[in-house]
Each structure stands twice: as structure tokens, then as C-alpha cells.
Scaffold this motif. Sequence first.
Motif, PDB file in Angstrom:
ATOM      1  N   LYS A 189     -19.639  -7.721  -3.306  1.00 51.13           N
ATOM      2  CA  LYS A 189     -18.309  -7.835  -3.912  1.00 51.13           C
ATOM      3  C   LYS A 189     -18.424  -7.651  -5.430  1.00 51.13           C
ATOM      4  CE  LYS A 189     -14.099 -10.549  -3.482  1.00 51.13           C
ATOM      5  NZ  LYS A 189     -13.452 -11.716  -2.865  1.00 51.13           N
ATOM      6  N   LEU A 208     -14.226  -6.869   3.838  1.00 45.66           N
ATOM      7  CA  LEU A 208     -15.574  -6.845   3.258  1.00 45.66           C
ATOM      8  C   LEU A 208     -16.586  -7.457   4.221  1.00 45.66           C
ATOM      9  CD1 LEU A 208     -14.812  -7.892  -0.441  1.00 45.66           C
ATOM     10  CD2 LEU A 208     -15.385  -5.604   0.391  1.00 45.66           C
ATOM     11  N   SER A 227     -16.864  -1.945  -3.081  1.00 45.43           N
ATOM     12  CA  SER A 227     -16.021  -3.045  -2.614  1.00 45.43           C
ATOM     13  C   SER A 227     -14.565  -2.901  -3.056  1.00 45.43           C
ATOM     14  CB  SER A 227     -16.573  -4.388  -3.109  1.00 45.43           C
ATOM     15  OG  SER A 227     -16.505  -4.491  -4.515  1.00 45.43           O
TER      16      SER A 227
END
Length: 327
Positions: A155, A146, A160
Motif C-alpha cells: 500500500k 488490495l 496500489s
Amino acid sequence: MPRNVKKSRRAHERHAAFSPYRRFPREQWATLRADTPMTLGAEEIAQFVSVNDRISLDEVVEIYLPLSRLLSLYVEGAQQLFQATGRFLMTNGDNKVPFIIGIAGSVAVGKSTTARVLKALLARWKNIPKVDLITTDGFLYPNAQLQEQGLMERKGFPESYNTNALLEFLHDIKSGKRNVKAPLYSHLVYDVLPDEHTIIDQPDILIIEGLNVLQPARLPRDGSFIPFVSDYFDFSIYLDANEDDLHTWYINRFMKLRTTAFLDPKSFFRRYAELSDIEAYEVADDLWKSINLTNLRENILPTRQRANLILRKGSNHHIEEVSLRRL
């Protein structure tokens, strides 16, 4: 009565008349428990409650017992349909297919508590001896990935997640495959745990809890097949609440975690434990507005109407209304 008020009321009544949902106030929904026995005690229920969430014995009796009764009937019907289809196709030896329940909703709305309570109640029905529960957190990309892709501030947003891995997992579950691995996630270190899994082995019911489980994929213009995560669900639940209440619950949870989990030296959020109350509030408020509220408005709330059942919470965390999609 002013004309514009009458017009607005008539429009609302017409909209309600064509709603795909039947709405039940708490008191009316509670009567649908019928003679379903209460199989959980207050101490056991307390173990299911997430940080800063609330659920009482009355809530379980009035909301979750009727829901477990409904779901047990759905599961029984699905089992009978599976057997009938097997007889028609002459494939009675095929592995059983789990009934999958998806639970969606905002951060801090109480999805984990709902999932755990339902799991415990459903496992006590005679026709449902085995119930498993996973969260989609395990299907998030690792933090390192990420960060590399500039997605740490996103996130929990759809991009994500390793959606392909989640779809492959669901495909294996619905194919009746045994010993399917689901990756594990740690809220303490705020990351997927490498090489750690939970094994799902042909449960009667699998509950999947996550922010974006009802999120549809972008449809291709050429008409090619693009599966949605929710395509694998037999029933879906959305936990709903006002934005202001969600904001308050998120802030309160953050402040409580400062004096509990954040104090652990291994905690990803250890640095927040040293902040003053005012500084911590400002951090939590910024995280809510810049990340969680944005995700709610852009991705989570728009999926509410895709659910089979909507549980509407009031400011005291109690469910005030249940909306069940018409068949």
C-alpha cells in the motif's frame, strides 16, 4: 591535497556546473520574499502542522512566502498565456483551466503540512481567489481489493493506486469541467470511504499531494500515448530529507499516534496502542524498513529530479536549501 580528492572535487564541480537547478541556501532564498506581506499568524500556522511535523513562523516567512510569490507569478503568467491562446484559437468562452501543483516526497517528510501552508498563502494573493487541495490517498484501491490482490503490504506503492481514475480526474480538471469528484480517504480507518467525495469546481489552483505523483509510467515500445500523472502539473515540488531523519520522524510519529489516534476504537491501528514501548518501536521500525523505505528507494526518491523545486530538510525539520529548476 591527494590526487584522488582533487579529482573527486573537480568532478563534483563539473556536475554542479551542468545541474538543471539553481541552489539557494535558506538565507539567500529568504531575500526573494521581497515585499510580500505575511498574511498568516502563528495560531493559524499551528493548525496546519501534521503529527510530529514542525513548522515555525520564521520558516513560513523565509521559505514559503518567497515560494508563494514565485507561484503567484507563475499562475499569473499561465493565466495570461491561456487568454492569449484563447484569442488565437477564438475560444475565449472556454472554461478556465486550473493551475495544478504537485507535491511529492517520502512518508513522514511533511508533505501535508507544506501543502496546507501553501494553500493558505496562495489563497491570499489577489489574482488567486480560489485554491483547492486533494491528496492521492483517495485514489488508492480499497483495502478489500488490495487484500484480494495481495497488495496490502504494498500500500502506497504505485501499483496500489487506481491510476486510471486519477488520470481521468486530472483530465476533467484540465478540461475545465465543473464539479469534478475526488474520492475521500480516512487515515483513521486506513481505507477509502465508499461513496464519499470532495467536489472540485474550477479552482484557480489545485494542489495535489502524494507519494508517487511524479512517478512516470512504463513507456510502450510501439510509441502509443501513455499519460503520466505529472503531465497535468504546471509546477511540482519534492520534499527531500536524509533517510536516517525520515526513519526517526516516522518512528516518532508512530509512537505519538499510539497515545492519540490509535486509541480510537474505530482506528485500523487500534491493536498497536496496547503494545509496550519496545514492542511498538520494533513494529514501527519493521514497517519503515519493509514498506516505506523500500518504496522510497524504489519509487519515490528516483522521481526527485523530475520536480521543478526541491525543498531540502535538515534533521530539525527546517528547510535548509531550495533548488529551483532552470527555465
